[in-house]
Design a protein around this motif. Structure first.
Motif, short mmCIF file in Angstrom:
data_model
loop_
_atom_site.label_atom_id
_atom_site.label_comp_id
_atom_site.label_asym_id
_atom_site.label_seq_id
_atom_site.Cartn_x
_atom_site.Cartn_y
_atom_site.Cartn_z
N LYS A 3 -128.50 -35.66 -59.03
CA LYS A 3 -127.39 -34.95 -59.67
C LYS A 3 -126.10 -35.15 -58.89
CE LYS A 3 -130.13 -31.43 -62.02
NZ LYS A 3 -130.39 -29.98 -62.21
N LYS A 4 -126.18 -35.21 -57.56
CA LYS A 4 -124.98 -35.33 -56.75
C LYS A 4 -124.29 -36.68 -56.89
CE LYS A 4 -126.21 -31.99 -53.14
NZ LYS A 4 -126.50 -31.79 -51.70
N ILE A 5 -125.05 -37.71 -57.25
CA ILE A 5 -124.45 -39.05 -57.34
C ILE A 5 -123.96 -39.38 -58.75
CG2 ILE A 5 -125.86 -39.91 -55.43
CD1 ILE A 5 -127.50 -41.44 -57.49
N GLN A 6 -124.11 -38.43 -59.69
CA GLN A 6 -123.70 -38.75 -61.06
C GLN A 6 -122.19 -38.97 -61.18
OE1 GLN A 6 -126.00 -39.59 -63.46
NE2 GLN A 6 -127.17 -39.34 -61.55
N LEU A 7 -121.39 -38.18 -60.47
CA LEU A 7 -119.93 -38.36 -60.55
C LEU A 7 -119.51 -39.73 -60.02
CD1 LEU A 7 -117.13 -37.40 -61.25
CD2 LEU A 7 -117.07 -36.10 -59.10
N PRO A 8 -119.92 -40.12 -58.80
CA PRO A 8 -119.52 -41.47 -58.35
C PRO A 8 -120.13 -42.58 -59.18
CG PRO A 8 -120.99 -40.41 -56.74
CD PRO A 8 -120.58 -39.36 -57.72
N LEU A 9 -121.38 -42.41 -59.63
CA LEU A 9 -122.04 -43.45 -60.43
C LEU A 9 -121.32 -43.63 -61.76
CD1 LEU A 9 -124.34 -45.46 -61.01
CD2 LEU A 9 -125.67 -43.52 -61.89
N GLN A 10 -121.07 -42.53 -62.46
CA GLN A 10 -120.46 -42.64 -63.78
C GLN A 10 -118.99 -43.08 -63.69
OE1 GLN A 10 -121.36 -39.58 -66.67
NE2 GLN A 10 -123.26 -39.03 -65.63
N THR A 11 -118.31 -42.69 -62.61
CA THR A 11 -116.95 -43.17 -62.41
C THR A 11 -116.94 -44.69 -62.20
OG1 THR A 11 -116.31 -41.05 -61.42
CG2 THR A 11 -114.86 -42.92 -61.01
N ALA A 12 -117.91 -45.19 -61.40
CA ALA A 12 -118.04 -46.63 -61.20
C ALA A 12 -118.39 -47.33 -62.51
CB ALA A 12 -119.10 -46.92 -60.14
N ASN A 13 -119.23 -46.69 -63.34
CA ASN A 13 -119.54 -47.24 -64.66
C ASN A 13 -118.28 -47.43 -65.49
OD1 ASN A 13 -122.31 -47.23 -64.19
ND2 ASN A 13 -122.65 -45.25 -65.18
N LEU A 14 -117.41 -46.42 -65.43
CA LEU A 14 -116.18 -46.51 -66.20
C LEU A 14 -115.27 -47.62 -65.68
CD1 LEU A 14 -114.62 -45.24 -68.54
CD2 LEU A 14 -113.52 -43.70 -66.90
N VAL A 15 -115.24 -47.80 -64.37
CA VAL A 15 -114.46 -48.89 -63.78
C VAL A 15 -114.91 -50.23 -64.38
CG1 VAL A 15 -113.98 -50.19 -61.68
CG2 VAL A 15 -113.98 -47.69 -61.60
N VAL A 16 -116.22 -50.44 -64.41
CA VAL A 16 -116.76 -51.71 -64.94
C VAL A 16 -116.47 -51.83 -66.43
CG1 VAL A 16 -118.88 -53.00 -65.37
CG2 VAL A 16 -118.54 -51.85 -63.17
N GLY A 17 -116.68 -50.74 -67.19
CA GLY A 17 -116.42 -50.78 -68.62
C GLY A 17 -114.98 -51.16 -68.93
N PHE A 18 -114.03 -50.56 -68.18
CA PHE A 18 -112.63 -50.86 -68.42
C PHE A 18 -112.23 -52.24 -67.91
CE2 PHE A 18 -109.98 -47.02 -69.70
CZ PHE A 18 -111.05 -46.41 -70.36
N MET A 19 -112.90 -52.73 -66.87
CA MET A 19 -112.66 -54.11 -66.42
C MET A 19 -112.96 -55.09 -67.54
SD MET A 19 -114.19 -54.15 -62.53
CE MET A 19 -114.00 -55.93 -62.37
#
Length: 503
Positions: A3-19
């Motif tokens: 649960k604690k890593i969901q914010l950094p993981l999903q933020t990184a997901n968004l970085v890749v998606g927008f790239m």
């Protein structure tokens, strides 16, 4: 731990998606060297990925609630492999349109995180959390800056293929570290839409995000080619300047969310739209590169703060329907990025200038400012009505002539009279006859002198029973000092039979 890593993981997901989402616009100056594209069609190539990236946001927001963010992110990255590979091999305008359309999946993943992440945090942190997640917008800056640099070394086609590796890595990361136990909701999509589509705040927030996020996306896809053709900048220089615009907007997004947690969000939106109006007016005068940079950075700042504020407001007003509302609002934001580049390109082809387009944008931002002000005061009125309706004391409001104009539900419970029965009448309809004319004369003299009166008075219910009430009357005056209305509040203090016997 998961649960604690969901914010950094999903933020990184968004970085890749927008790239991936801005892949074509980032490399367009290189692509046009190999693929002939008419000038009037350049805006279409850059705008096409925005379409699917907007439309898919609503279903992805909904399905993030149904299946969880882990599954939706993973499937999205796998699906993106196909258009990315297709674009790397294409040699035609049509191929770019086909591949670019499906790149929209990368932009659509935004609604997954804003639906999922608030489940892990208390409401008072939703603005900051969604703001941090929104920093994934930086992915557009990464592509805009890095892709041209890499393309100068290995060519644009090979640069596009590097994104395939990135997508595979993040599909695996979500498979391993995504939260399998995320809280899910299985309410049918149609039922959720029916539950929110009549709420005017949904459409207000959609319009506001259409402007704030739309301006961010529009400038992201518009600037690289515009700076090269209009100011004759080098392609890498144009990419770096566009990346700077994106970085400013992205870094200020969590600031907007954090400020919205601390202060009145609608005040912050007013400031954002005032800033966007001013910035667009600056750009409308076709300044040199210096003032153009100032105007663009102001747009980046106001759009970033506005984006963060809006996704504080959504879960606040739509806690139970956050998935579908996030999807609709973010879809409208994405569409907001589709139209401005086409509008600017069309106006430029007709007039040879971008000024009219920027001035039109300033007027839309100004209208949005007016609507935010209106929404704020409607909220205030709604809150006042809630207090009016829910208080336990009876309340009656009269005009300056003493005719009743409104009563609350407690008035009806205490007196037996409905609002329809007393509106337009004088409050003496409640009179028991126990008080003398002298009593009322002294009461109104006191109100005329000091503006209020409080005391005990016997009145009569609709069924004829008398009751003793503690009554307070206040005169409400306008700015000129004239009485506009009187507000009476009262409580039933009739003594019980035993108390009456003792007295």
């Amino acid at each position: 731990m998961i649960k604690k890593i969901q914010l950094p993981l999903q933020t990184a997901n968004l970085v890749v998606g927008f790239m991936v989402w801005v892949l074509i616009s980032s490399l367009l100056p290189f692509i046009t060297e190999d693929i002939a594209i008419a000038p009037e069609k350049l805006a279409i190539v850059t705008a096409v990925p925005v379409v699917l990236g907007s439309i898919l946001r609503m279903p992805l927001g909904y399905y993030a609630n149904v299946f969880g963010a882990r599954i939706i992110f993973m499937i999205s990255f796998i699906l993106l492999l196909f258009p990315v590979f297709y674009i790397s091999e294409t040699s035609s305008f049509t191929g770019l349109i086909i591949g670019g359309t499906f790149l929209g999946i990368g932009g659509a993943v935004f609604s997954v995180g804003v639906t999922s992440l608030p489940k892990y945090y208390p409401k008072e942190k939703h603005g900051l959390v969604n703001g941090i997640y929104g920093m994934g917008n930086i992915g557009t800056a990464v592509s805009t800056f890095a892709a041209p640099v890499i393309a100068t070394q290995i060519g644009w086609s090979a640069t596009v293929k590097l994104y395939l590796i990135l997508l595979l890595i993040f599909a695996v990361l979500n498979f391993i570290f995504g939260d399998k136990a995320e809280v899910k909701s299985k309410a049918p999509m149609i039922e959720q839409i029916k539950g929110v589509y009549k709420n005017e705040k949904l459409w207000f927030f959609s319009l506001f995000y259409f402007i704030t996020f739309g301006s961010f996306v529009a400038f992201t896809v518009f600037l690289p080619n515009f700076l090269v053709t209009y100011f004759d900048l080098e392609k890498v220089d144009a990419g770096m300047r566009t990346a700077g615009f994106i970085v400013v907007a992205t870094l200020l997004r969590p600031v907007g969310g954090w400020l919205a947690d601390k202060f009145q969000p609608l005040f912050l939106l007013m400031g954002s739209f005032a800033g966007l109006t001013l910035a667009a007016i600056i750009l409308a005068f076709s300044p040199g590169i210096g003032l153009y940079t100032v105007g663009s950075i102001l747009i980046a700042s106001m759009a970033g703060i506005g984006n963060g504020v809006i996704f504080k407001l959504v879960p606040f007003y739509f806690n139970k329907q956050a998935g579908i509302v996030n999807g609709i609002v973010s879809m409208m934001g994405g569409l907001g990025g589709f139209f401005p580049p086409l509008l600017l390109a069309t106006i430029h082809s007709m007039t040879g200038s971008y000024s009219i387009g920027f001035m039109a944008f300033s007027q839309v931002a100004l209208v949005s400012l007016v609507l935010v002000v209106w929404l704020y005061y409607m909220d205030r009125l709604s809150l006042s009505k809630e207090v009016f309706d829910s208080t336990g004391q009876g309340i009656l409001v009269t005009n300056s002539d003493g005719k009743i104009v409104s009563v609350n539900p407690a008035f009806t419970r205490l007196t037996g009279y409905s609002e329809e029965e007393v509106v337009g009448n004088n409050p003496n309809v409640l009179s028991s006859g126990r008080q003398t004319k002298d009593f009322y004369a002294k009461m109104w003299n006191k109100i005329g002198e000091v503006g209020h009166w409080q005391g005990e008075i016997w009145n009569r219910r609709k069924d004829g029973r008398e009751y003793l009430e503690l009554l307070t009357i206040n005169a409400v005056k306008n700015s000129a000092g004239d009485v506009e209305r009187y507000v009476g509040t009262f409580s039933d203090i009739t003594p019980s039979p035993k108390e009456g016997d003792r007295s």
